[in-house]
Design an enzyme around this catalytic site. Structure first.
Site, PDB file in Angstrom:
ATOM      1  N   PRO A  25       0.835  -1.206   0.000  1.00  6.43           N
ATOM      2  CA  PRO A  25       0.000   0.000   0.000  1.00  6.43           C
ATOM      3  C   PRO A  25       0.866   1.251   0.000  1.00  6.43           C
ATOM      4  O   PRO A  25       1.844   1.339   0.742  1.00  6.43           O
ATOM      5  CB  PRO A  25      -0.812  -0.121   1.288  1.00  6.43           C
ATOM      6  CG  PRO A  25      -0.019  -1.042   2.157  1.00  6.43           C
ATOM      7  CD  PRO A  25       0.699  -1.973   1.251  1.00  6.43           C
ATOM      8  N   CYS A  27       0.382   5.479   0.028  1.00  9.74           N
ATOM      9  CA  CYS A  27      -0.499   6.637   0.095  1.00  9.74           C
ATOM     10  C   CYS A  27      -0.225   7.593  -1.060  1.00  9.74           C
ATOM     11  O   CYS A  27       0.930   7.846  -1.410  1.00  9.74           O
ATOM     12  CB  CYS A  27      -0.316   7.365   1.422  1.00  9.74           C
ATOM     13  SG  CYS A  27      -0.954   6.460   2.841  1.00  9.74           S
ATOM     14  N   ALA A  59      -3.167   2.947   2.568  1.00 14.91           N
ATOM     15  CA  ALA A  59      -3.741   3.093   3.901  1.00 14.91           C
ATOM     16  C   ALA A  59      -5.051   3.864   3.815  1.00 14.91           C
ATOM     17  O   ALA A  59      -5.078   5.027   3.424  1.00 14.91           O
ATOM     18  CB  ALA A  59      -2.768   3.821   4.822  1.00 14.91           C
ATOM     19  N   GLN A 102      -5.674  -1.869   2.714  1.00 13.95           N
ATOM     20  CA  GLN A 102      -5.105  -1.690   4.044  1.00 13.95           C
ATOM     21  C   GLN A 102      -6.006  -0.726   4.820  1.00 13.95           C
ATOM     22  O   GLN A 102      -6.201   0.413   4.410  1.00 13.95           O
ATOM     23  CB  GLN A 102      -3.692  -1.116   3.962  1.00 13.95           C
ATOM     24  CG  GLN A 102      -3.013  -0.990   5.319  1.00 13.95           C
ATOM     25  CD  GLN A 102      -1.675  -0.274   5.234  1.00 13.95           C
ATOM     26  OE1 GLN A 102      -1.628   0.912   4.929  1.00 13.95           O
ATOM     27  NE2 GLN A 102      -0.600  -0.998   5.502  1.00 13.95           N
ATOM     28  N   TYR A 185       1.491   4.498  13.524  1.00 13.57           N
ATOM     29  CA  TYR A 185       0.080   4.873  13.533  1.00 13.57           C
ATOM     30  C   TYR A 185      -0.628   4.215  14.714  1.00 13.57           C
ATOM     31  O   TYR A 185      -0.009   3.559  15.547  1.00 13.57           O
ATOM     32  CB  TYR A 185      -0.538   4.547  12.172  1.00 13.57           C
ATOM     33  CG  TYR A 185       0.146   5.298  11.048  1.00 13.57           C
ATOM     34  CD1 TYR A 185       0.279   6.684  11.107  1.00 13.57           C
ATOM     35  CD2 TYR A 185       0.705   4.634   9.963  1.00 13.57           C
ATOM     36  CE1 TYR A 185       0.937   7.388  10.106  1.00 13.57           C
ATOM     37  CE2 TYR A 185       1.369   5.326   8.956  1.00 13.57           C
ATOM     38  CZ  TYR A 185       1.483   6.700   9.028  1.00 13.57           C
ATOM     39  OH  TYR A 185       2.143   7.401   8.046  1.00 13.57           O
ATOM     40  N   ARG A 233      -0.045  -5.673   8.938  1.00 17.18           N
ATOM     41  CA  ARG A 233       1.283  -5.114   8.707  1.00 17.18           C
ATOM     42  C   ARG A 233       1.836  -4.633  10.040  1.00 17.18           C
ATOM     43  O   ARG A 233       1.153  -3.915  10.775  1.00 17.18           O
ATOM     44  CB  ARG A 233       1.243  -3.961   7.712  1.00 17.18           C
ATOM     45  CG  ARG A 233       2.649  -3.574   7.216  1.00 17.18           C
ATOM     46  CD  ARG A 233       2.611  -2.519   6.147  1.00 17.18           C
ATOM     47  NE  ARG A 233       3.810  -2.602   5.312  1.00 17.18           N
ATOM     48  CZ  ARG A 233       4.122  -1.731   4.364  1.00 17.18           C
ATOM     49  NH1 ARG A 233       3.317  -0.702   4.119  1.00 17.18           N
ATOM     50  NH2 ARG A 233       5.216  -1.873   3.650  1.00 17.18           N
ATOM     51  N   LEU A 304      13.577  -1.726   0.298  1.00 19.23           N
ATOM     52  CA  LEU A 304      14.749  -1.660  -0.570  1.00 19.23           C
ATOM     53  C   LEU A 304      15.112  -3.023  -1.159  1.00 19.23           C
ATOM     54  O   LEU A 304      16.287  -3.401  -1.210  1.00 19.23           O
ATOM     55  CB  LEU A 304      15.943  -1.064   0.188  1.00 19.23           C
ATOM     56  CG  LEU A 304      15.874   0.442   0.453  1.00 19.23           C
ATOM     57  CD1 LEU A 304      17.133   0.926   1.159  1.00 19.23           C
ATOM     58  CD2 LEU A 304      15.687   1.225  -0.841  1.00 19.23           C
ATOM     59  N   ARG A 327       8.064   1.887  -3.399  1.00 20.29           N
ATOM     60  CA  ARG A 327       8.711   2.899  -4.225  1.00 20.29           C
ATOM     61  C   ARG A 327       9.333   2.296  -5.484  1.00 20.29           C
ATOM     62  O   ARG A 327       9.334   2.914  -6.552  1.00 20.29           O
ATOM     63  CB  ARG A 327       9.780   3.630  -3.414  1.00 20.29           C
ATOM     64  CG  ARG A 327       9.232   4.496  -2.284  1.00 20.29           C
ATOM     65  CD  ARG A 327      10.369   5.055  -1.434  1.00 20.29           C
ATOM     66  NE  ARG A 327       9.897   5.927  -0.385  1.00 20.29           N
ATOM     67  CZ  ARG A 327       9.494   5.524   0.811  1.00 20.29           C
ATOM     68  NH1 ARG A 327       9.480   4.231   1.107  1.00 20.29           N
ATOM     69  NH2 ARG A 327       9.079   6.392   1.724  1.00 20.29           N
TER      70      ARG A 327
END
Length: 373
Positions: A25, A27, A59, A102, A185, A233, A304, A327
């Site tokens: 996920p 944002c 999210a 999510q 969160y 998660r 990564l 990413r």
């Protein structure tokens, strides 16, 4: 020639994944009052053509005050549900890729500005700002407007909001749910002793700090069809001394598995500005490995993982069952195709794109199935 492990299928509950590559996920901060827009159709639609096994919606706040920013997606009422339905209809018309969501509440890290506008906290009373909630009245950073320590009634409201969003997700025909208990969160805030200083049954011991996140998981699991997966998660560590760590994560993962959790996605950090993260390729894989060694349900590694051979090794060595891209797949939305070409496997592609592959890879892309109706 045997199939590379990265491209072997995997069952997660009743959901069959075509390979071990999942889209995490991410944002987009591009919703309007929680409602998805055409941006989400473009963004998610192109990722649904990538050849990965699972697409996860960003999210998604279960309440307006649970948004990280005023541009976050929500699933808390009929309007947000209808907007998401429109986007999903467009994706499903052209892609057979399973779609998960999510569900999240940002806790004390809510009420911030869009990242490209600085991302700072917006205090209540300011445009696009509101009062945040958390386990304890501790701000994320010094100088920020403090959250309110949640009452039991507010906790019950959040718990029911997660369940209500899960019911909406079921109506939308989503294939799986991931409960967000990472990255500082709300649910992670309950887990970590750095952010949870409560003196009731929801603070103090590890058992108490896990209590509310487990209650939320139970509520979501009960509200979503029993034959569809619900995963979680987690942040494997806060990367801060005295905070949440991998040993506590393993205990939490075992408790989740006992309650019917379908998968654990292991990330890290996000809870405290003093975090010292040793960032490098696969830096979170040891955290996933520790969880994988303790549970019998699928574990997802992330962070990564960009090299094709590295991704294959993570899965082949048993460090995790899947790797997640975030990413990296924004930068290269055809990463699964390129991994298949490199490893000598096959990946799904829409028939409109089959002619794009280089001649030497003519057997590596297979029709994905989406058609216009």
């Amino acid at each position: 020639m045997s199939t590379p492990k990265l491209f072997e299928p995997l069952a997660v509950g009743s959901l069959r994944l075509a390979n071990r590559i999942v889209i995490a996920p991410m944002c987009q901060y591009s919703a309007v009052d929680g409602k998805m827009t055409d941006w989400h159709l473009i963004h998610l639609g192109q990722l649904a053509l990538s050849g990965a096994a699972l697409l996860t919606i960003e999210a998604t706040a279960v309440l307006p005050e649970g948004r990280i920013t005023w541009g976050d997606v929500g699933l808390w009422d009929d309007a947000t549900e209808a907007a998401m339905a429109t986007v999903l209809q467009g994706i499903r018309r052209w892609s057979p890729m399973p779609v998960a969501i999510q569900l999240a509440h940002a806790g004390r890290k809510a009420s911030t500005d869009l990242p490209w506008r600085g991302g700072g906290q917006i205090p209540p009373g300011q445009p696009n700002g509101w009062q945040t909630l958390a386990p304890s009245a501790l701000p994320y950073q010094e100088g920020e407007h403090a959250p309110l320590a949640m009452t039991h009634a507010q906790m019950a409201n959040v718990r029911e909001a997660f369940a209500d969003s899960a019911r909406r997700a079921a109506r939308l025909g989503l294939d799986a749910i991931q409960v967000h208990a990472a990255h500082g969160y709300l649910l992670h805030e309950f887990l970590s002793p750095l952010s949870n200083r409560r003196d009731d049954d929801y603070g103090g011991s590890l058992e108490n700090r896990m209590r509310f996140p487990l209650e939320v998981f139970d509520a979501v699991r009960a509200a979503f069809p029993a034959d569809k997966p619900v995963g979680v998660r987690v942040s494997g560590t806060d990367w801060v001394s005295g905070g949440w760590d991998v040993g506590q994560t393993v205990v939490f993962a075992k408790a989740l598995e006992a309650r019917g959790c379908s998968a654990i996605h292991v990330s890290s950090g996000g809870l405290h500005p003093a975090q010292a993260i040793p960032v490098g390729p696969g830096y979170q894989v040891p955290l996933a490995r520790a969880v994988k060694q303790a549970v019998g349900i699928p574990v997802v590694a992330v962070g990564l993982i960009t090299d094709f051979d590295h991704a294959e090794a993570i899965v082949a060595n048993g460090d995790a069952d899947c790797i997640a891209l975030a990413r990296g797949i924004l930068y290269d939305p055809r990463w699964p195709w390129h991994a298949a070409a490199h490893l000598g496997a096959t990946a799904s592609a829409p028939p409109q794109y089959l002619r794009s592959q280089p001649r030497q890879f003519k057997t590596l892309l297979v029709k994905g199935g989406g058609t216009a109706t």
